[in-house]
Structure formats: structure tokens, C-alpha cells
Design a protein around this motif. Structure first.
Motif, PDB file in Angstrom:
ATOM      1  N   ILE A 300       0.843  -1.192   0.000  1.00 16.85           N
ATOM      2  CA  ILE A 300       0.000   0.000   0.000  1.00 16.85           C
ATOM      3  C   ILE A 300       0.879   1.244   0.000  1.00 16.85           C
ATOM      4  CG2 ILE A 300      -1.975  -1.100   1.077  1.00 16.85           C
ATOM      5  CD1 ILE A 300      -1.073  -0.074   3.755  1.00 16.85           C
ATOM      6  N   VAL A 301       0.399   2.286  -0.636  1.00 20.87           N
ATOM      7  CA  VAL A 301       1.156   3.536  -0.712  1.00 20.87           C
ATOM      8  C   VAL A 301       0.543   4.617   0.162  1.00 20.87           C
ATOM      9  CG1 VAL A 301       2.058   3.053  -3.008  1.00 20.87           C
ATOM     10  CG2 VAL A 301      -0.135   4.213  -2.785  1.00 20.87           C
ATOM     11  N   GLN A 302      -0.682   4.395   0.599  1.00 19.82           N
ATOM     12  CA  GLN A 302      -1.342   5.358   1.480  1.00 19.82           C
ATOM     13  C   GLN A 302      -2.144   4.583   2.515  1.00 19.82           C
ATOM     14  OE1 GLN A 302      -3.703   8.288  -0.505  1.00 19.82           O
ATOM     15  NE2 GLN A 302      -4.505   9.187   1.367  1.00 19.82           N
ATOM     16  N   LEU A 303      -2.022   4.969   3.762  1.00 20.73           N
ATOM     17  CA  LEU A 303      -2.684   4.254   4.843  1.00 20.73           C
ATOM     18  C   LEU A 303      -4.157   4.627   4.899  1.00 20.73           C
ATOM     19  CD1 LEU A 303      -2.114   2.314   7.241  1.00 20.73           C
ATOM     20  CD2 LEU A 303      -1.845   4.354   8.670  1.00 20.73           C
ATOM     21  N   ASN A 304      -5.018   3.619   4.791  1.00 17.28           N
ATOM     22  CA  ASN A 304      -6.460   3.828   4.938  1.00 17.28           C
ATOM     23  C   ASN A 304      -6.903   3.239   6.269  1.00 17.28           C
ATOM     24  OD1 ASN A 304      -6.638   5.053   2.444  1.00 17.28           O
ATOM     25  ND2 ASN A 304      -7.142   3.157   1.374  1.00 17.28           N
ATOM     26  N   ARG A 305      -6.488   3.892   7.310  1.00 14.58           N
ATOM     27  CA  ARG A 305      -6.779   3.404   8.658  1.00 14.58           C
ATOM     28  C   ARG A 305      -6.838   4.598   9.584  1.00 14.58           C
ATOM     29  NH1 ARG A 305      -4.263  -1.553  12.000  1.00 14.58           N
ATOM     30  NH2 ARG A 305      -4.152  -0.667  14.083  1.00 14.58           N
ATOM     31  N   TYR A 306      -7.820   4.615  10.443  1.00 12.79           N
ATOM     32  CA  TYR A 306      -7.934   5.701  11.400  1.00 12.79           C
ATOM     33  C   TYR A 306      -6.838   5.570  12.445  1.00 12.79           C
ATOM     34  CZ  TYR A 306      -9.711   8.588  15.211  1.00 12.79           C
ATOM     35  OH  TYR A 306      -9.832   9.520  16.217  1.00 12.79           O
ATOM     36  N   VAL A 307      -6.086   6.618  12.623  1.00 14.31           N
ATOM     37  CA  VAL A 307      -5.059   6.663  13.654  1.00 14.31           C
ATOM     38  C   VAL A 307      -5.530   7.670  14.702  1.00 14.31           C
ATOM     39  CG1 VAL A 307      -2.649   7.138  14.200  1.00 14.31           C
ATOM     40  CG2 VAL A 307      -3.243   6.093  12.002  1.00 14.31           C
ATOM     41  N   ASP A 308      -5.829   7.190  15.868  1.00 15.91           N
ATOM     42  CA  ASP A 308      -6.391   8.023  16.930  1.00 15.91           C
ATOM     43  C   ASP A 308      -5.348   9.032  17.410  1.00 15.91           C
ATOM     44  OD1 ASP A 308      -7.723   9.122  19.078  1.00 15.91           O
ATOM     45  OD2 ASP A 308      -8.410   7.203  19.873  1.00 15.91           O
ATOM     46  N   ILE A 561       6.580   6.441  14.005  1.00 11.29           N
ATOM     47  CA  ILE A 561       5.819   7.354  14.866  1.00 11.29           C
ATOM     48  C   ILE A 561       5.495   8.641  14.108  1.00 11.29           C
ATOM     49  CG2 ILE A 561       5.880   8.735  16.972  1.00 11.29           C
ATOM     50  CD1 ILE A 561       7.685   6.577  18.191  1.00 11.29           C
ATOM     51  N   LEU A 562       6.484   9.164  13.391  1.00 18.19           N
ATOM     52  CA  LEU A 562       6.261  10.373  12.599  1.00 18.19           C
ATOM     53  C   LEU A 562       5.214  10.134  11.527  1.00 18.19           C
ATOM     54  CD1 LEU A 562       7.048  13.295  11.905  1.00 18.19           C
ATOM     55  CD2 LEU A 562       8.849  12.357  10.425  1.00 18.19           C
ATOM     56  N   PHE A 563       5.305   8.996  10.856  1.00 18.75           N
ATOM     57  CA  PHE A 563       4.329   8.644   9.822  1.00 18.75           C
ATOM     58  C   PHE A 563       2.915   8.575  10.406  1.00 18.75           C
ATOM     59  CE2 PHE A 563       1.891   5.041   8.057  1.00 18.75           C
ATOM     60  CZ  PHE A 563       1.634   5.543   6.797  1.00 18.75           C
ATOM     61  N   LEU A 564       2.774   7.932  11.554  1.00 19.38           N
ATOM     62  CA  LEU A 564       1.460   7.829  12.201  1.00 19.38           C
ATOM     63  C   LEU A 564       0.961   9.194  12.652  1.00 19.38           C
ATOM     64  CD1 LEU A 564       2.078   4.607  14.333  1.00 19.38           C
ATOM     65  CD2 LEU A 564       0.587   4.801  12.334  1.00 19.38           C
ATOM     66  N   ALA A 565       1.873  10.011  13.169  1.00 16.25           N
ATOM     67  CA  ALA A 565       1.491  11.348  13.623  1.00 16.25           C
ATOM     68  C   ALA A 565       1.009  12.208  12.459  1.00 16.25           C
ATOM     69  CB  ALA A 565       2.662  12.022  14.336  1.00 16.25           C
ATOM     70  N   LYS A 566       1.661  12.076  11.299  1.00 17.63           N
ATOM     71  CA  LYS A 566       1.224  12.837  10.126  1.00 17.63           C
ATOM     72  C   LYS A 566      -0.191  12.434   9.719  1.00 17.63           C
ATOM     73  CE  LYS A 566       4.794  11.998   7.437  1.00 17.63           C
ATOM     74  NZ  LYS A 566       5.677  12.041   6.240  1.00 17.63           N
ATOM     75  N   THR A 567      -0.518  11.180   9.913  1.00 19.50           N
ATOM     76  CA  THR A 567      -1.873  10.709   9.597  1.00 19.50           C
ATOM     77  C   THR A 567      -2.869  11.199  10.631  1.00 19.50           C
ATOM     78  OG1 THR A 567      -0.943   8.713   8.577  1.00 19.50           O
ATOM     79  CG2 THR A 567      -3.274   8.658   9.173  1.00 19.50           C
ATOM     80  N   ALA A 568      -2.514  11.082  11.899  1.00 17.21           N
ATOM     81  CA  ALA A 568      -3.436  11.434  12.976  1.00 17.21           C
ATOM     82  C   ALA A 568      -3.671  12.937  13.092  1.00 17.21           C
ATOM     83  CB  ALA A 568      -2.908  10.887  14.302  1.00 17.21           C
ATOM     84  N   PHE A 569      -2.632  13.735  12.817  1.00 16.42           N
ATOM     85  CA  PHE A 569      -2.708  15.187  13.035  1.00 16.42           C
ATOM     86  C   PHE A 569      -2.585  15.978  11.731  1.00 16.42           C
ATOM     87  CE2 PHE A 569      -0.996  13.429  17.023  1.00 16.42           C
ATOM     88  CZ  PHE A 569      -1.887  13.962  17.952  1.00 16.42           C
ATOM     89  N   LYS A 570      -3.024  15.375  10.632  1.00 11.08           N
ATOM     90  CA  LYS A 570      -2.783  16.009   9.330  1.00 11.08           C
ATOM     91  C   LYS A 570      -3.455  17.367   9.173  1.00 11.08           C
ATOM     92  CE  LYS A 570      -6.402  13.153   7.191  1.00 11.08           C
ATOM     93  NZ  LYS A 570      -6.670  12.130   6.158  1.00 11.08           N
ATOM     94  N   ASP A 574       2.027  20.537  10.760  1.00 12.13           N
ATOM     95  CA  ASP A 574       2.757  20.128   9.566  1.00 12.13           C
ATOM     96  C   ASP A 574       3.909  19.199   9.966  1.00 12.13           C
ATOM     97  OD1 ASP A 574       4.878  21.734  10.523  1.00 12.13           O
ATOM     98  OD2 ASP A 574       4.248  23.448   9.321  1.00 12.13           O
ATOM     99  N   GLU A 575       4.550  18.616   8.975  1.00 11.30           N
ATOM    100  CA  GLU A 575       5.581  17.619   9.249  1.00 11.30           C
ATOM    101  C   GLU A 575       6.756  18.210  10.021  1.00 11.30           C
ATOM    102  OE1 GLU A 575       8.492  14.430   6.900  1.00 11.30           O
ATOM    103  OE2 GLU A 575       6.830  15.407   5.840  1.00 11.30           O
ATOM    104  N   ALA A 576       7.144  19.428   9.686  1.00 14.14           N
ATOM    105  CA  ALA A 576       8.282  20.047  10.365  1.00 14.14           C
ATOM    106  C   ALA A 576       8.005  20.219  11.859  1.00 14.14           C
ATOM    107  CB  ALA A 576       8.600  21.394   9.728  1.00 14.14           C
ATOM    108  N   THR A 577       6.777  20.607  12.185  1.00 12.43           N
ATOM    109  CA  THR A 577       6.404  20.783  13.591  1.00 12.43           C
ATOM    110  C   THR A 577       6.402  19.456  14.325  1.00 12.43           C
ATOM    111  OG1 THR A 577       5.050  22.709  13.031  1.00 12.43           O
ATOM    112  CG2 THR A 577       4.622  21.654  15.148  1.00 12.43           C
ATOM    113  N   LEU A 578       5.828  18.442  13.684  1.00  9.09           N
ATOM    114  CA  LEU A 578       5.801  17.113  14.301  1.00  9.09           C
ATOM    115  C   LEU A 578       7.211  16.590  14.540  1.00  9.09           C
ATOM    116  CD1 LEU A 578       2.935  15.522  12.178  1.00  9.09           C
ATOM    117  CD2 LEU A 578       2.805  16.149  14.599  1.00  9.09           C
ATOM    118  N   LYS A 579       8.057  16.779  13.562  1.00  5.50           N
ATOM    119  CA  LYS A 579       9.431  16.291  13.663  1.00  5.50           C
ATOM    120  C   LYS A 579      10.187  17.027  14.770  1.00  5.50           C
ATOM    121  CE  LYS A 579      12.911  14.706  10.360  1.00  5.50           C
ATOM    122  NZ  LYS A 579      13.291  14.710   8.928  1.00  5.50           N
ATOM    123  N   LYS A 580       9.957  18.314  14.881  1.00  5.16           N
ATOM    124  CA  LYS A 580      10.617  19.114  15.917  1.00  5.16           C
ATOM    125  C   LYS A 580      10.282  18.604  17.312  1.00  5.16           C
ATOM    126  CE  LYS A 580       9.999  23.653  18.073  1.00  5.16           C
ATOM    127  NZ  LYS A 580       9.291  24.951  17.968  1.00  5.16           N
TER     128      LYS A 580
END
Length: 635
Positions: A300-308, A561-570, A574-580
Motif C-alpha cells: 500500500i502507498v497510502q494508509l487507509n486506517r484511522y489513527v487516533d 511514529i512520525l508517519f502515524l502522527a502525520k496521519t493522525a494530526f494532518k 505540519d511535518e516540520a512541527t511534528l518532527k521538531k
């Protein structure tokens, strides 16, 4: 995709003994599953022929048609790497078996017979089928090739993707075959079923699937025959579901007069880690299984799953209230035992007007209610310093007065100034010394007061602060019993909100406390407003609780974790904030372990805890570089 695989479960329209029609419907659903990059699609029990053929299973014409249908399915499989699990009747050594066949890229990779053949009430399968429970290490000649045949088959790709198969009644047995499949390494379990519908059975069936997925720490995929089956005596509703470790990820609709297919992205990497970290999985009996290698699987190239985004907090209000009640009960039971054990009647705690100390006070008060003790034996001490605002000071006072506990006001400014003079610190220098002197003075006052009164100091710090080390060592870090230690910050907010219904007389002050920014109030306020806001310094607690959950619960690497966070908090970060903030979390989590290594006793309330005596044992000098490197490599 960090161990995520898409799985499909399908219920095709079916006509009894009409193989051509049944295969046509299966092909259509198989194509849909392939278009969605599903790794495997599961079909119901005896789906090629239909389940309810009765004595037509004695007819050679039906079996010839099944072989022809199987050939057509194999032809279709040449054009897709999505594997399919199909149900069919199969002759072997003069006996007829109810089987599941795994098809991929024009090959029959293996066939698994049903172990438990029901013969009770409306089920009388033994009239036609034999049990395959003892068949191991064998093969069957089918369509001019020798195919592995037996209940000892597991199907795998690259060691991570491993699945086993059982059929209908197998799940209802005392020890389902899937239990042994899981113990042998299968993280995916498939069940081809023909479960009829009677009143109340649907709920039980769902509970059975969810429970088996939890017991096996696996994903469990279930597909049952639909309404096209014979209704001579029973009705089949086409129940279809996918569960993971006790949670129902997806469930279809029953009684549809059309085909349906459901999808779920299962996290096999998480399941693998949980089997190491939780329970007694590794002590289970390992039976010998043959491993059948799968061909390449779709990715899969895109996650189709709810990340709480808030994994510690139930999303439904009713479930959240139930969780809060249980936590409150755990806190009360824990503190009651500690007070009884040491023979103390007095509890002393610092009350700041913030969330943590409010919850600690409420839990202590509730404990005294249960023990039928005088709330005046709870001594709540407010100790304003250089950063205390009028709002928090007033809220602390109102809260204590509303509960009827003993309220003490001890200003620490003069004590701290004297201390600054003793150690030669300029009070205009608002460094960590300026902050920590206040925190340690407060703890010293509480400890000495508890000694004076023959009581116990109740700690107020929470699990999120412990993860970040956001406390002063031997200051607010220390107490005689840390009642909030197992509760994350995101959940504390809901706990305090929930108590407004339990204690309506103080609901106004509780709501204002809820609206107050989180702060240690150690730096001077600006215009009597809080200047030091914790989440501006260390980042949002909702992110840190998210990071903590996935790091500890499933051992997720920083990139995941970053990947899941991008899904949950999209829609929030933004990615830079999550990574920081993730980088900050990792650095603090590692560097502050020394505080957790000597943290005081306190009750565990959820599946994650950081006590060095229980859940989390980490060297205080462990280095974070590998985790930071992994995060930096993420894209």
C-alpha cells in the motif's frame, strides 16, 4: 509501510450449486481487492459450490464443476499478485473434506482442511465431510500438480507477513487451530465461515472474533456465507469482519442482497512487538508447521486506517466516563491500601490551581469518602512563589473550601530569597536555579509538614511529565505516594472534567481550572497572567502522549511514529512541527530516565506505565543517537 498490509474480506452473491455464477461473483470481488492493493482477499466457506448444497455433495457433477471453477480462478490469479483464500469441497483418499485453498499467481499454494466438523442442531456436516484435524505433512494431487495439504500449513512472505487458516467451527472449539498457528508465528488469521443467523448470535460471533484476535495478539479476518444460500431451514447473513488485537477495525453489513468486500490496513509490525512485550505469548506451545512461501505481495502507498490522535482517551463520551470511573476507583483503592498500611490518617499535598494537583486532591478526597474519614485530615497547601498568579491562587483556595479540606497558605518567596543569598544566586537570573529552588522548597515544606502531622505526602505529577522529565529532581519529582503517576496529561483533563458531574458544587472552579494554561508557574507573571506556558516550551502534550503511546506500546521506530502522527494530526500540525517535537521528546525521554529510575510508588492504571519496578526498565545512561538518526532519515 512500517508493517502495514491491506487485507480484504469478501461476501459474494451466491447461488446454491451454481459454480459458474459463484466463481463469476468471486472474480469480480477479487479484482476490486487487487485494485485496492490488498495482499489477501478472503472468501466464505465452500464459496465455490455454496455451503448449503446438502446431499448434492454426493454428486460427482458438482465436484467436477468445482474443479472447473477452481481452474478459472487460477487463470484469474495469473493477472494479480493479490492472493485469495477460497472454500471448496475436496476428495482425498476416499474421504471428502471441507477445505480452504490459497491461490496466487496461477498456483494453488496450499490447502487446509477443516478440523472441527459440526454435528449438532442445524449443523450436520459429518453427513458429508470428514475431519482433517490429524492431516499433517501430506499433499494432494489437484489439477495436475501436487499441493501441500494439511492443518500444519502457514503461509508467509519475508518473515513478517505470516498467516494461518481455520474454517468456521474451528473458531468455536475449546482450543481453536488459530491459537497454535499464532504461537507458531502467524500474525494474520483467516476464517472461512458459514454461520447462520439466529437471535443474539451476531453479537456473540463478533465478541468471539475480537477475543480470539486479542488472545492471539493477531489480526483476525472473518467472512461468512451470504443470503444467497439455501433458506430451507436457516438464513445466512453474510457477516464479515476484520479485528486486530481485540479491536474491530472493520465490519460489513449483514443481510445484503448484493456482494460486498471490506478492507482494513493491519499493523503486523505492532503485533510482533506486542507479543514480545506483553503477556505470556512466548511460553506457549510451538507445534511444527510447514511454511509455504507466498509470491510478492501488493504494497500500500497510502494508509487507509484511522489513527487516533489521542490514544489514551476513549473517543465516545460513554466509554470515556467509564474509563474515568475506573481510574478514579484504582486511585482510591491504591491510596486506601497505602494509608492503611502505614497507619496514617493525614494526607498532605501541594495545591497549585492546576490540573494535576486538582486531580490528586479529588482522588484523595474520594478515598477519604470511601474510608469515611474526615476531609479535614486532608491538608492542601498552596505555596505561592515568584510565578504564582491570582487566578491559580484563588482557584486553589475555592477548590479546598468547596471540598471542606484543611487549607494552608505558605508563601515561599522569602524562604527562596534567603536560599538565593546562601548559595550566592542573583534572583534576577531566572535560570533553572531560580525555578528549581522554588520546586524544592515546596517539596521540603510538604515533607516536613507531613512529618509534623504524622501524614503522607501525595504526589501530583503525571505520566506525561515523567516521560519528559518535566519535574525538578528531588522537588516535585518526589513524594511519598504518587497517585497520578500512571495517568497521561491528555486523560487528566477529561478526568477533571468528569468530576464536575460527581462534585457539582465545585464545578465552576473546576471548569476554570480546566481553562487555565498548563504551567509550573516558576517564572514571574506578566500583568498577573501566566508567562511560563509549558506547551510553548516542550510542545503540545497531545503530541507527547501520542509519541509515548506508540513508542512504548508497540516499540515503533521514530520514522513510523512520525508517519502515524502525520496521519493522525494532518489537519493540525505540519511535518516540520511534528518532527521538531518528536526530536525533543526523544532527547528528553532518554536523558531524563534517571528521574524515572528513582520515582516514588504509584498505581498503574493503563497498559502503559513508566515505573522502573514494573513496566519500563531502561538504563539511565542509554543514548538516543540511533533514534535521532532514524528520525532524521525519515522523509
Amino acid at each position: 509501510m512500517f508493517g502495514f498490509y491491506r487485507i480484504a474480506a469478501a461476501v459474494p452473491k451466491v447461488r446454491v450449486a451454481n459454480v459458474d455464477y459463484n466463481v463469476e461473483q468471486m472474480v469480480d470481488l477479487w479484482k476490486i481487492a487487487a485494485e485496492q492493493n490488498a495482499s489477501v482477499v478472503l472468501f466464505p466457506e465452500l464459496g465455490i459450490s455454496s455451503y448449503s448444497c446438502g446431499d448434492l455433495f454426493y454428486q460427482e457433477r458438482l465436484h467436477d464443476a468445482v474443479k472447473e471453477g477452481l481452474e478459472r480462478l487460477l487463470e484469474v490469479s495469473k493477472h494479480s499478485i493479490t492472493a485469495a483464500i477460497v472454500g471448496l469441497p475436496l476428495w482425498h483418499r476416499g474421504r471428502l473434506y471441507n477445505c480452504a485453498a490459497v491461490l496466487q499467481e496461477g498456483r494453488i499454494l496450499g490447502i487446509v482442511p477443516k478440523s472441527y466438523v459440526p454435528e449438532h442442531k442445524e449443523y450436520y456436516e459429518k453427513r458429508w465431510f470428514s475431519t482433517g484435524r490429524e492431516i499433517v505433512g501430506e499433499s494432494v494431487r489437484l489439477l495436475d500438480e501436487d499441493v501441500p495439504f494439511g492443518t500444519d500449513l502457514l503461509f508467509e512472505r519475508d518473515g513478517e507477513f505470516v498467516f494461518g487458516i481455520e474454517i468456521c467451527e474451528d473458531l468455536w472449539s475449546v482450543v481453536p487451530p488459530s491459537s497454535y498457528q499464532a504461537l507458531a508465528g502467524a500474525t494474520l488469521l483467516f476464517n472461512l465461515s458459514a454461520s447462520d443467523e439466529i437471535v443474539g448470535k451476531s453479537d456473540y460471533r463478533e465478541a468471539l472474533v475480537a477475543q480470539q484476535s486479542a488472545r492471539c495478539m493477531a489480526a483476525y479476518v472473518y467472512a461468512s456465507c451470504g443470503v444467497g444460500e439455501s433458506t430451507t431451514d436457516v438464513v445466512f447473513g453474510g457477516d464479515v469482519m476484520i479485528a486486530e488485537n481485540g479491536a474491530m477495525l472493520e465490519r460489513g453489513e449483514r443481510f445484503l442482497d448484493e456482494s460486498q468486500v471490506i478492507f482494513a490496513d493491519v499493523d503486523l509490525q505492532r503485533l510482533k512487538t506486542m507479543r514480545i512485550a506483553e503477556g505470556s505469548f512466548a511460553d506457549g506451545e510451538i507445534k511444527p508447521f510447514r511454511r509455504v512461501r507466498l509470491y510478492d505481495l501488493p504494497r500500500i502507498v497510502q494508509l487507509n486506517r484511522y489513527v487516533d490522535p489521542h490514544p489514551f482517551v476513549p473517543s465516545k463520551k460513554g466509554e470515556r466516563a467509564k474509563r474515568c470511573r475506573e481510574i478514579f476507583a484504582i486511585q482510591a483503592a491504591a491510596l486506601q491500601k497505602r494509608l492503611d498500611h502505614i497507619g496514617a490518617s493525614v494526607s498532605v499535598l501541594g495545591i497549585s490551581g492546576g490540573l494535576d494537583s486538582t486531580l490528586a486532591l479529588l482522588a484523595t478526597y474520594h478515598t477519604y469518602e470511601i474510608m469515611q474519614r474526615d476531609p479535614k485530615d486532608i491538608v492542601a497547601v498552596t505555596m505561592p512563589g515568584f510565578g504564582t498568579t491570582g487566578r491559580t491562587l484563588e482557584n486553589a483556595k475555592k477548590l479546598c473550601e468547596g471540598l471542606g479540606v484543611t487549607f494552608r497558605h505558605i508563601d515561599i518567596a522569602d524562604i527562596c530569597m534567603a536560599h538565593f543569598r546562601k548559595i550566592g544566586h542573583d534572583p534576577s537570573d531566572h535560570s533553572v536555579v531560580f525555578e528549581n529552588v522554588q520546586a524544592r522548597e515546596r517539596t521540603q515544606i510538604l515533607m516536613d509538614l507531613a512529618n509534623k502531622l504524622g501524614g503522607i505526602v501525595i504526589g501530583t505529577g503525571d505520566m506525561s511529565e515523567s516521560a519528559l522529565g518535566w519535574s525538578t529532581y528531588n522537588g516535585d519529582h518526589m513524594s511519598m505516594y504518587a497517585i497520578n503517576t500512571g495517568i497521561p496529561k491528555t486523560l487528566i483533563r477529561y478526568l477533571v472534567e468528569w468530576t464536575t458531574e460527581i462534585y457539582p458544587d465545585i464545578s465552576d472552579v473546576l471548569h476554570d481550572i480546566l481553562a487555565t494554561p498548563v504551567s509550573p508557574e516558576l517564572l514571574p507573571p506578566e500583568d498577573n497572567e501566566i508567562a511560563q506556558k509549558t506547551e510553548e516550551v516542550v510542545g503540545p502534550y497531545e503530541l507527547h502522549d501520542f509519541f509515548l503511546y506508540h513508542m512504548i506500546k508497540s516499540g515503533a521506530e521514530p520514522k513510523k511514529i512520525l508517519f502515524l502522527a502525520k496521519t493522525a494530526f494532518k489537519f493540525r500540525y505540519d511535518e516540520a512541527t511534528l518532527k521538531k517535537w518528536l526530536k525533543l521528546f526523544l532527547r528528553r525521554f532518554f536523558s531524563q530516565q534517571f528521574k524515572r529510575s528513582c520515582m516514588p510508588d504509584g498505581p498503574k492504571v493503563g497498559t502503559i506505565a513508566l515505573s522502573p519496578r514494573g513496566d519500563w526498565r531502561m538504563p539511565s545512561d542509554a543514548e538516543v543517537e540511533e533514534w535521532i538518526k532514524d528520525l532524521e532519515e525519515s522523509r
